[in-house]
Scaffold this motif. Structure first.
Motif, PDB file in Angstrom:
ATOM      1  N   ALA A  91       0.832  -1.209   0.000  1.00 22.06           N
ATOM      2  CA  ALA A  91       0.000   0.000   0.000  1.00 22.06           C
ATOM      3  C   ALA A  91       0.866   1.258   0.000  1.00 22.06           C
ATOM      4  CB  ALA A  91      -0.925  -0.010   1.201  1.00 22.06           C
ATOM      5  N   GLY A  92       1.965   1.231   0.735  1.00 23.45           N
ATOM      6  CA  GLY A  92       2.847   2.390   0.788  1.00 23.45           C
ATOM      7  C   GLY A  92       3.513   2.677  -0.548  1.00 23.45           C
ATOM      8  N   SER A  93       3.943   1.636  -1.242  1.00 25.68           N
ATOM      9  CA  SER A  93       4.576   1.862  -2.545  1.00 25.68           C
ATOM     10  C   SER A  93       3.563   2.396  -3.549  1.00 25.68           C
ATOM     11  CB  SER A  93       5.210   0.578  -3.063  1.00 25.68           C
ATOM     12  OG  SER A  93       4.214  -0.345  -3.434  1.00 25.68           O
ATOM     13  N   SER A  94       2.318   1.933  -3.472  1.00 26.68           N
ATOM     14  CA  SER A  94       1.283   2.447  -4.352  1.00 26.68           C
ATOM     15  C   SER A  94       1.004   3.923  -4.060  1.00 26.68           C
ATOM     16  CB  SER A  94       0.002   1.636  -4.181  1.00 26.68           C
ATOM     17  OG  SER A  94      -1.057   2.241  -4.871  1.00 26.68           O
ATOM     18  N   PHE A  95       0.876   4.250  -2.800  1.00 25.71           N
ATOM     19  CA  PHE A  95       0.595   5.636  -2.422  1.00 25.71           C
ATOM     20  C   PHE A  95       1.745   6.563  -2.822  1.00 25.71           C
ATOM     21  CE2 PHE A  95       1.084   9.070   0.675  1.00 25.71           C
ATOM     22  CZ  PHE A  95      -0.095   9.760   0.438  1.00 25.71           C
ATOM     23  N   LEU A  96       2.959   6.172  -2.510  1.00 25.56           N
ATOM     24  CA  LEU A  96       4.105   7.035  -2.819  1.00 25.56           C
ATOM     25  C   LEU A  96       4.324   7.179  -4.329  1.00 25.56           C
ATOM     26  CD1 LEU A  96       6.670   6.005  -0.079  1.00 25.56           C
ATOM     27  CD2 LEU A  96       5.387   8.136  -0.269  1.00 25.56           C
ATOM     28  N   GLY A  97       4.135   6.104  -5.072  1.00 21.77           N
ATOM     29  CA  GLY A  97       4.289   6.182  -6.524  1.00 21.77           C
ATOM     30  C   GLY A  97       3.266   7.111  -7.166  1.00 21.77           C
ATOM     31  N   GLN A  98       2.034   7.080  -6.664  1.00 22.02           N
ATOM     32  CA  GLN A  98       1.015   7.992  -7.178  1.00 22.02           C
ATOM     33  C   GLN A  98       1.280   9.422  -6.716  1.00 22.02           C
ATOM     34  OE1 GLN A  98      -3.045   6.667  -6.567  1.00 22.02           O
ATOM     35  NE2 GLN A  98      -2.400   4.546  -6.800  1.00 22.02           N
ATOM     36  N   TYR A  99       1.756   9.582  -5.510  1.00 23.02           N
ATOM     37  CA  TYR A  99       2.045  10.916  -4.974  1.00 23.02           C
ATOM     38  C   TYR A  99       3.178  11.594  -5.745  1.00 23.02           C
ATOM     39  CZ  TYR A  99       3.325  14.555  -1.649  1.00 23.02           C
ATOM     40  OH  TYR A  99       3.630  15.762  -1.062  1.00 23.02           O
ATOM     41  N   TRP A 100       4.211  10.839  -6.058  1.00 21.47           N
ATOM     42  CA  TRP A 100       5.351  11.380  -6.792  1.00 21.47           C
ATOM     43  C   TRP A 100       5.107  11.458  -8.291  1.00 21.47           C
ATOM     44  CZ3 TRP A 100       8.949   7.921  -3.529  1.00 21.47           C
ATOM     45  CH2 TRP A 100       9.256   8.566  -2.334  1.00 21.47           C
ATOM     46  N   GLY A 101       4.000  10.902  -8.766  1.00 18.91           N
ATOM     47  CA  GLY A 101       3.641  10.998 -10.176  1.00 18.91           C
ATOM     48  C   GLY A 101       4.276   9.965 -11.080  1.00 18.91           C
ATOM     49  N   PHE A 102       4.763   8.862 -10.522  1.00 15.31           N
ATOM     50  CA  PHE A 102       5.353   7.810 -11.350  1.00 15.31           C
ATOM     51  C   PHE A 102       4.289   7.037 -12.130  1.00 15.31           C
ATOM     52  CE2 PHE A 102       8.900   7.706  -8.060  1.00 15.31           C
ATOM     53  CZ  PHE A 102       9.689   8.547  -8.808  1.00 15.31           C
ATOM     54  N   PHE A 103       3.115   6.865 -11.553  1.00 13.98           N
ATOM     55  CA  PHE A 103       2.042   6.126 -12.199  1.00 13.98           C
ATOM     56  C   PHE A 103       0.711   6.561 -11.621  1.00 13.98           C
ATOM     57  CE2 PHE A 103       4.146   3.416  -9.018  1.00 13.98           C
ATOM     58  CZ  PHE A 103       3.153   3.347  -8.063  1.00 13.98           C
ATOM     59  N   GLN A 104      -0.364   6.106 -12.273  1.00  9.80           N
ATOM     60  CA  GLN A 104      -1.716   6.357 -11.786  1.00  9.80           C
ATOM     61  C   GLN A 104      -2.299   5.045 -11.274  1.00  9.80           C
ATOM     62  OE1 GLN A 104      -3.799   8.026 -15.075  1.00  9.80           O
ATOM     63  NE2 GLN A 104      -2.772   9.999 -14.943  1.00  9.80           N
ATOM     64  N   SER A 105      -3.405   5.157 -10.584  1.00  6.64           N
ATOM     65  CA  SER A 105      -4.032   3.982 -10.003  1.00  6.64           C
ATOM     66  C   SER A 105      -4.464   3.009 -11.095  1.00  6.64           C
ATOM     67  CB  SER A 105      -5.241   4.403  -9.163  1.00  6.64           C
ATOM     68  OG  SER A 105      -5.859   3.281  -8.605  1.00  6.64           O
ATOM     69  N   GLY A 106      -4.146   1.753 -10.922  1.00  8.21           N
ATOM     70  CA  GLY A 106      -4.556   0.711 -11.848  1.00  8.21           C
ATOM     71  C   GLY A 106      -3.548   0.386 -12.932  1.00  8.21           C
ATOM     72  N   GLN A 107      -2.476   1.127 -13.045  1.00  4.20           N
ATOM     73  CA  GLN A 107      -1.482   0.833 -14.064  1.00  4.20           C
ATOM     74  C   GLN A 107      -0.617  -0.347 -13.635  1.00  4.20           C
ATOM     75  OE1 GLN A 107       0.588   4.536 -14.657  1.00  4.20           O
ATOM     76  NE2 GLN A 107      -0.760   5.113 -16.346  1.00  4.20           N
ATOM     77  N   ILE A 108      -0.016  -0.996 -14.606  1.00  2.00           N
ATOM     78  CA  ILE A 108       0.776  -2.186 -14.323  1.00  2.00           C
ATOM     79  C   ILE A 108       2.011  -1.854 -13.496  1.00  2.00           C
ATOM     80  CG2 ILE A 108       2.170  -2.161 -16.418  1.00  2.00           C
ATOM     81  CD1 ILE A 108       0.634  -5.261 -14.808  1.00  2.00           C
ATOM     82  N   LEU A 109       2.548  -0.650 -13.647  1.00  5.74           N
ATOM     83  CA  LEU A 109       3.698  -0.247 -12.837  1.00  5.74           C
ATOM     84  C   LEU A 109       3.331  -0.156 -11.353  1.00  5.74           C
ATOM     85  CD1 LEU A 109       6.647   0.510 -12.938  1.00  5.74           C
ATOM     86  CD2 LEU A 109       5.981   2.874 -13.335  1.00  5.74           C
ATOM     87  N   GLU A 110       2.097   0.199 -11.066  1.00  5.37           N
ATOM     88  CA  GLU A 110       1.644   0.221  -9.674  1.00  5.37           C
ATOM     89  C   GLU A 110       1.657  -1.193  -9.091  1.00  5.37           C
ATOM     90  OE1 GLU A 110      -2.168   1.672  -7.031  1.00  5.37           O
ATOM     91  OE2 GLU A 110      -2.473   1.083  -9.102  1.00  5.37           O
ATOM     92  N   TRP A 111       1.167  -2.142  -9.859  1.00  5.87           N
ATOM     93  CA  TRP A 111       1.159  -3.524  -9.397  1.00  5.87           C
ATOM     94  C   TRP A 111       2.583  -4.053  -9.234  1.00  5.87           C
ATOM     95  CZ3 TRP A 111      -3.084  -6.276  -7.995  1.00  5.87           C
ATOM     96  CH2 TRP A 111      -4.316  -5.694  -8.267  1.00  5.87           C
ATOM     97  N   ALA A 112       3.442  -3.733 -10.186  1.00  4.44           N
ATOM     98  CA  ALA A 112       4.823  -4.205 -10.109  1.00  4.44           C
ATOM     99  C   ALA A 112       5.541  -3.612  -8.901  1.00  4.44           C
ATOM    100  CB  ALA A 112       5.566  -3.850 -11.395  1.00  4.44           C
ATOM    101  N   SER A 113       5.324  -2.338  -8.639  1.00  2.00           N
ATOM    102  CA  SER A 113       5.973  -1.722  -7.473  1.00  2.00           C
ATOM    103  C   SER A 113       5.428  -2.300  -6.177  1.00  2.00           C
ATOM    104  CB  SER A 113       5.808  -0.206  -7.500  1.00  2.00           C
ATOM    105  OG  SER A 113       4.483   0.162  -7.218  1.00  2.00           O
TER     106      SER A 113
END
Length: 98
Positions: free
Chosen positions: A59-81
């Motif tokens: 959950a933390g990696s998903s939140f931080l990745g979206q916060y920093w703008g690396f990916f949006q919710s539901g993208q494959i990079l979110e799942w990989a992270s």
């Protein structure tokens, strides 16, 4: 229409949480069970802690990745992270705990 939009938004949030609960939980428990090294058996407290650390890392990696703008919710990079972070944290905990 507003009710349908509200339900879709709520289901997306709850399904994301359930997905990270499953991803983090499976990676945390499997890291505890399959990590090499001496083990004192399957102690429920340690397994629960590995489970919770995996869920928190996913959950933390998903939140931080979206916060920093690396990916949006539901993208494959979110799942990989989420998978990578939960596995890394669970393996680190297991290596230090065993």
């Amino acid at each position: 229409m507003a009710i349908i939009d509200l339900m879709a938004a709520l289901m997306g949030v709850s399904m994301g949480f359930l997905a990270f609960l499953v991803i983090g939980g499976i990676s945390g428990v499997s890291a505890w069970i399959f990590y090499p090294g001496p083990s004192q058996g399957l102690r429920p407290g340690k397994i629960l802690l590995a489970f919770l650390l995996g869920v928190t890392a996913a959950a933390g990696s998903s939140f931080l990745g979206q916060y920093w703008g690396f990916f949006q919710s539901g993208q494959i990079l979110e799942w990989a992270s989420a998978i990578f972070a939960s596995c890394a944290v669970a393996c680190l905990f297991t290596a230090l705990a065993k």
